[in-house]
Every structure is written in C-alpha cells, then in structure tokens.
Design a protein around this motif. Structure first.
Motif, short mmCIF file in Angstrom:
data_model
loop_
_atom_site.label_atom_id
_atom_site.label_comp_id
_atom_site.label_asym_id
_atom_site.label_seq_id
_atom_site.Cartn_x
_atom_site.Cartn_y
_atom_site.Cartn_z
N THR A 40 -19.37 -1.52 -5.88
CA THR A 40 -18.71 -1.32 -4.59
C THR A 40 -17.24 -0.96 -4.76
O THR A 40 -16.48 -0.98 -3.80
CB THR A 40 -18.84 -2.58 -3.71
N HIS A 41 -16.83 -0.60 -5.96
CA HIS A 41 -15.43 -0.30 -6.26
C HIS A 41 -15.20 1.21 -6.21
O HIS A 41 -15.84 1.98 -6.95
CB HIS A 41 -15.08 -0.86 -7.64
N LYS A 42 -14.30 1.66 -5.36
CA LYS A 42 -13.89 3.08 -5.24
C LYS A 42 -15.10 4.02 -5.09
O LYS A 42 -15.40 4.84 -5.96
CB LYS A 42 -13.05 3.50 -6.43
N VAL A 43 -15.77 3.93 -3.97
CA VAL A 43 -16.96 4.75 -3.72
C VAL A 43 -16.53 6.16 -3.30
O VAL A 43 -15.63 6.33 -2.48
CB VAL A 43 -17.84 4.09 -2.64
N GLU A 44 -17.17 7.18 -3.87
CA GLU A 44 -16.89 8.58 -3.60
C GLU A 44 -18.21 9.31 -3.35
O GLU A 44 -19.28 8.73 -3.50
CB GLU A 44 -16.20 9.23 -4.81
N VAL A 45 -18.12 10.61 -3.04
CA VAL A 45 -19.31 11.41 -2.82
C VAL A 45 -19.33 12.56 -3.81
O VAL A 45 -18.37 13.32 -3.91
CB VAL A 45 -19.37 11.97 -1.37
N HIS A 46 -20.43 12.68 -4.55
CA HIS A 46 -20.64 13.84 -5.43
C HIS A 46 -21.44 14.85 -4.63
O HIS A 46 -22.39 14.50 -3.93
CB HIS A 46 -21.40 13.43 -6.69
N HIS A 47 -21.05 16.11 -4.70
CA HIS A 47 -21.66 17.15 -3.90
C HIS A 47 -22.00 18.35 -4.78
O HIS A 47 -21.23 18.72 -5.65
CB HIS A 47 -20.67 17.58 -2.80
N VAL A 48 -23.17 18.94 -4.55
CA VAL A 48 -23.53 20.19 -5.24
C VAL A 48 -23.56 21.30 -4.19
O VAL A 48 -23.74 21.04 -3.00
CB VAL A 48 -24.90 20.09 -5.96
N ARG A 49 -23.38 22.53 -4.63
CA ARG A 49 -23.32 23.64 -3.69
C ARG A 49 -24.64 23.93 -3.01
O ARG A 49 -24.70 24.22 -1.83
CB ARG A 49 -22.84 24.90 -4.41
N ALA A 50 -25.72 23.88 -3.77
CA ALA A 50 -27.03 24.19 -3.21
C ALA A 50 -28.11 23.38 -3.91
O ALA A 50 -27.98 23.06 -5.10
CB ALA A 50 -27.33 25.68 -3.36
N LEU A 51 -29.16 23.06 -3.18
CA LEU A 51 -30.27 22.31 -3.77
C LEU A 51 -30.95 23.09 -4.88
O LEU A 51 -31.48 22.52 -5.82
CB LEU A 51 -31.29 21.94 -2.70
N LYS A 52 -30.93 24.41 -4.79
CA LYS A 52 -31.58 25.22 -5.83
C LYS A 52 -30.88 25.07 -7.18
O LYS A 52 -31.48 25.29 -8.22
CB LYS A 52 -31.63 26.69 -5.42
N ASP A 53 -29.60 24.63 -7.17
CA ASP A 53 -28.88 24.40 -8.41
C ASP A 53 -29.38 23.16 -9.15
O ASP A 53 -29.10 22.98 -10.33
CB ASP A 53 -27.38 24.23 -8.14
N LEU A 54 -30.12 22.30 -8.46
CA LEU A 54 -30.59 21.06 -9.07
C LEU A 54 -31.82 21.26 -9.94
O LEU A 54 -32.05 20.51 -10.87
CB LEU A 54 -30.93 20.02 -7.98
N ASN A 55 -32.65 22.25 -9.64
CA ASN A 55 -33.88 22.48 -10.39
C ASN A 55 -33.95 23.90 -10.95
O ASN A 55 -34.83 24.67 -10.58
CB ASN A 55 -35.10 22.24 -9.48
N PRO A 56 -33.06 24.25 -11.87
CA PRO A 56 -33.15 25.59 -12.45
C PRO A 56 -34.38 25.68 -13.36
O PRO A 56 -34.65 24.76 -14.13
CB PRO A 56 -31.85 25.74 -13.23
N ALA A 71 -35.13 14.57 -5.48
CA ALA A 71 -36.20 13.83 -4.82
C ALA A 71 -35.86 13.55 -3.37
O ALA A 71 -36.74 13.60 -2.50
CB ALA A 71 -36.47 12.52 -5.56
N ARG A 72 -34.60 13.29 -3.09
CA ARG A 72 -34.17 13.05 -1.71
C ARG A 72 -33.98 14.33 -0.92
O ARG A 72 -33.86 14.29 0.29
CB ARG A 72 -32.83 12.32 -1.71
N ARG A 73 -33.86 15.45 -1.63
CA ARG A 73 -33.55 16.74 -1.02
C ARG A 73 -32.22 16.67 -0.27
O ARG A 73 -32.09 17.10 0.86
CB ARG A 73 -34.68 17.23 -0.12
N ARG A 74 -31.23 16.10 -0.96
CA ARG A 74 -29.88 15.97 -0.41
C ARG A 74 -28.89 16.55 -1.40
O ARG A 74 -29.03 16.41 -2.60
CB ARG A 74 -29.52 14.50 -0.15
N LYS A 75 -27.83 17.18 -0.86
CA LYS A 75 -26.80 17.77 -1.71
C LYS A 75 -25.69 16.79 -2.02
O LYS A 75 -24.74 17.15 -2.69
CB LYS A 75 -26.21 19.00 -1.02
N THR A 76 -25.80 15.57 -1.53
CA THR A 76 -24.75 14.59 -1.76
C THR A 76 -25.32 13.34 -2.42
O THR A 76 -26.49 13.01 -2.27
CB THR A 76 -24.10 14.17 -0.43
N LEU A 77 -24.46 12.66 -3.15
CA LEU A 77 -24.81 11.41 -3.81
C LEU A 77 -23.59 10.51 -3.74
O LEU A 77 -22.51 10.89 -4.21
CB LEU A 77 -25.21 11.67 -5.27
N VAL A 78 -23.71 9.35 -3.12
CA VAL A 78 -22.60 8.41 -3.01
C VAL A 78 -22.54 7.60 -4.30
O VAL A 78 -23.50 6.91 -4.65
CB VAL A 78 -22.78 7.48 -1.78
#
Length: 97
Positions: A40-56, A71-78
């Motif tokens: 719970t220390h210094k929570v940030e958000v990691h973001h990718v430009r597009a979902l297609k970049d996750l499964n080349p 698996a979540r089909r989300r471009k963000t990860l906290v």
C-alpha cells in the motif's frame, strides 16, 4: 411555417444521464493496494498504449504482469512504485496476490 410561441413550463431539475457509480479504475485506485504484491506504499498506475501490444505473436513468453493485464482486458495496472520500476526495467515483479 409559423413559430410556436406557447409558454412552456421551465424544467429546473433535468434528468441525469450519467450514473453515480464509480468506474472500475477509480475503484481500483481507491483500494490503494498494488495488484502485483499487495503493498500500500506509493501506489501508481502502469499503462500500455494498446491491448494488442500485450500479446505480440511470435515473441518470447510474456511476464506475469502482462498476462494479468491481458486476462483482464485492461490497459492499466495499479502497482506500487517498486513494482512499477521493476516493470519498466524488465525485472520480475513482486509475487501476485
């Protein structure tokens, strides 16, 4: 065509077209916990430009954080600051919950 000048009642309380529920991302941010290690220390958000970049196709196996986002089909990860730095450095992140 004649203009219609009949008086109409004024509607001071218009119907709301949005809902009052929070978005999924806002709920995840308000939890203030890393989705990789649970910190719970210094929570940030990691973001990718597009979902297609996750499964080349035709590439080496992806890290666990990529699989989690795909698996979540989300471009963000906290994530916490340490996990975020690990993601950008290409190191394995903390164990997932």
């Amino acid at each position: 065509m004649a203009r219609d000048i009949t008086p109409r009642p004024l509607d001071d309380d218009p119907i709301r077209i949005w809902n009052s529920r929070r978005s999924e991302l806002v709920q995840r941010l308000l939890a203030e916990a890393c989705e990789r290690c649970g910190s719970t220390h210094k929570v940030e958000v990691h973001h990718v430009r597009a979902l297609k970049d996750l499964n080349p196709k035709g590439r080496k196996p992806q890290p666990d954080w990529v699989k989690q986002m795909a698996a979540r089909r989300r471009k963000t990860l906290v994530v916490c600051r340490a996990c975020h730095e690990d993601i950008h450095a290409g190191r394995p992140t903390g164990r997932p919950r």
